[in-house]
Design a protein around this motif. Structure first.
Motif, PDB file in Angstrom:
ATOM      1  N   GLN A  16      37.596  40.173 -11.023  1.00 40.15           N
ATOM      2  CA  GLN A  16      38.711  39.314 -10.613  1.00 40.15           C
ATOM      3  C   GLN A  16      38.333  37.840 -10.641  1.00 40.15           C
ATOM      4  O   GLN A  16      39.123  37.005 -11.074  1.00 40.15           O
ATOM      5  CB  GLN A  16      39.239  39.707  -9.239  1.00 40.15           C
ATOM      6  N   GLU A  17      37.139  37.502 -10.180  1.00 36.29           N
ATOM      7  CA  GLU A  17      36.712  36.095 -10.190  1.00 36.29           C
ATOM      8  C   GLU A  17      36.640  35.578 -11.622  1.00 36.29           C
ATOM      9  O   GLU A  17      37.114  34.492 -11.929  1.00 36.29           O
ATOM     10  CB  GLU A  17      35.366  35.912  -9.496  1.00 36.29           C
ATOM     11  N   TRP A  18      36.036  36.358 -12.523  1.00 36.10           N
ATOM     12  CA  TRP A  18      35.914  35.947 -13.913  1.00 36.10           C
ATOM     13  C   TRP A  18      37.298  35.805 -14.552  1.00 36.10           C
ATOM     14  O   TRP A  18      37.575  34.824 -15.238  1.00 36.10           O
ATOM     15  CB  TRP A  18      35.068  36.957 -14.687  1.00 36.10           C
ATOM     16  N   ASP A  19      38.170  36.796 -14.308  1.00 39.47           N
ATOM     17  CA  ASP A  19      39.519  36.761 -14.892  1.00 39.47           C
ATOM     18  C   ASP A  19      40.310  35.544 -14.418  1.00 39.47           C
ATOM     19  O   ASP A  19      41.021  34.920 -15.205  1.00 39.47           O
ATOM     20  CB  ASP A  19      40.283  38.049 -14.574  1.00 39.47           C
ATOM     21  N   ARG A  20      40.189  35.194 -13.123  1.00 40.69           N
ATOM     22  CA  ARG A  20      40.891  34.008 -12.608  1.00 40.69           C
ATOM     23  C   ARG A  20      40.408  32.736 -13.311  1.00 40.69           C
ATOM     24  O   ARG A  20      41.201  31.902 -13.719  1.00 40.69           O
ATOM     25  CB  ARG A  20      40.692  33.875 -11.101  1.00 40.69           C
ATOM     26  N   ALA A  21      39.108  32.599 -13.445  1.00 38.47           N
ATOM     27  CA  ALA A  21      38.558  31.416 -14.117  1.00 38.47           C
ATOM     28  C   ALA A  21      38.967  31.389 -15.587  1.00 38.47           C
ATOM     29  O   ALA A  21      39.297  30.329 -16.131  1.00 38.47           O
ATOM     30  CB  ALA A  21      37.035  31.388 -13.987  1.00 38.47           C
ATOM     31  N   PHE A  22      38.992  32.565 -16.225  1.00 43.70           N
ATOM     32  CA  PHE A  22      39.414  32.619 -17.625  1.00 43.70           C
ATOM     33  C   PHE A  22      40.875  32.200 -17.772  1.00 43.70           C
ATOM     34  O   PHE A  22      41.219  31.459 -18.691  1.00 43.70           O
ATOM     35  CB  PHE A  22      39.204  34.023 -18.202  1.00 43.70           C
ATOM     36  N   GLU A  23      41.739  32.663 -16.875  1.00 45.19           N
ATOM     37  CA  GLU A  23      43.151  32.280 -16.939  1.00 45.19           C
ATOM     38  C   GLU A  23      43.320  30.766 -16.821  1.00 45.19           C
ATOM     39  O   GLU A  23      44.126  30.170 -17.533  1.00 45.19           O
ATOM     40  CB  GLU A  23      43.956  32.993 -15.852  1.00 45.19           C
ATOM     41  N   GLU A  24      42.561  30.150 -15.923  1.00 49.36           N
ATOM     42  CA  GLU A  24      42.607  28.692 -15.785  1.00 49.36           C
ATOM     43  C   GLU A  24      42.126  28.030 -17.082  1.00 49.36           C
ATOM     44  O   GLU A  24      42.744  27.091 -17.584  1.00 49.36           O
ATOM     45  CB  GLU A  24      41.727  28.249 -14.619  1.00 49.36           C
ATOM     46  N   ARG A  25      41.046  28.551 -17.611  1.00 49.53           N
ATOM     47  CA  ARG A  25      40.479  27.982 -18.838  1.00 49.53           C
ATOM     48  C   ARG A  25      41.452  28.101 -20.003  1.00 49.53           C
ATOM     49  O   ARG A  25      41.693  27.133 -20.727  1.00 49.53           O
ATOM     50  CB  ARG A  25      39.170  28.698 -19.179  1.00 49.53           C
ATOM     51  N   ILE A  26      42.043  29.254 -20.192  1.00 49.64           N
ATOM     52  CA  ILE A  26      42.923  29.456 -21.342  1.00 49.64           C
ATOM     53  C   ILE A  26      44.230  28.685 -21.176  1.00 49.64           C
ATOM     54  O   ILE A  26      44.804  28.205 -22.142  1.00 49.64           O
ATOM     55  CB  ILE A  26      43.150  30.952 -21.634  1.00 49.64           C
TER      56      ILE A  26
END
Length: 101
Positions: A16-26
């Motif tokens: 979940q932490e990685w996915d949240r950061a990825f969503e912000e990045r993308i």
């Protein structure tokens, strides 16, 4: 046009932490010069794996994106969640056609 594919293995419980950061990045990547598209793939039998497929006008555009503050800010939480980050694999796009589901 170039597509870059990177496979990442996440630490258990860090999805979940990685996915949240990825969503912000993308979300921020969409406004970058040269950005075309991105997909995040999660293998059905390996829920701790992430495969990022990004398409850019050029590799130079992708490299400039990596120097932006948003990319740098998301690097820490993503690195903290990552057990193994594969090397980017580059592919020249010869054909691209939108398909409807």
């Amino acid at each position: 046009m170039m597509t870059v594919i990177t496979e990442t293995t996440l630490k258990p419980g860090q999805e979940q932490e990685w996915d949240r950061a990825f969503e912000e990045r993308i979300g921020a990547a969409k406004s970058q010069p040269g950005w075309i598209d991105a997909q995040l793939l999660i293998p059905e039998d390996e829920p701790n794996k992430r495969i990022v497929v990004g398409t850019w006008r050029s590799r130079d555009d992708w490299e400039r994106w990596h120097q932006t503050s948003t990319f740098q800010q998301t690097r820490e939480p993503m690195n903290r969640s990552t057990a193994d980050d594969g090397r980017p694999e580059w592919h020249q796009v010869r054909a691209r056609e939108a398909m409807e589901a």
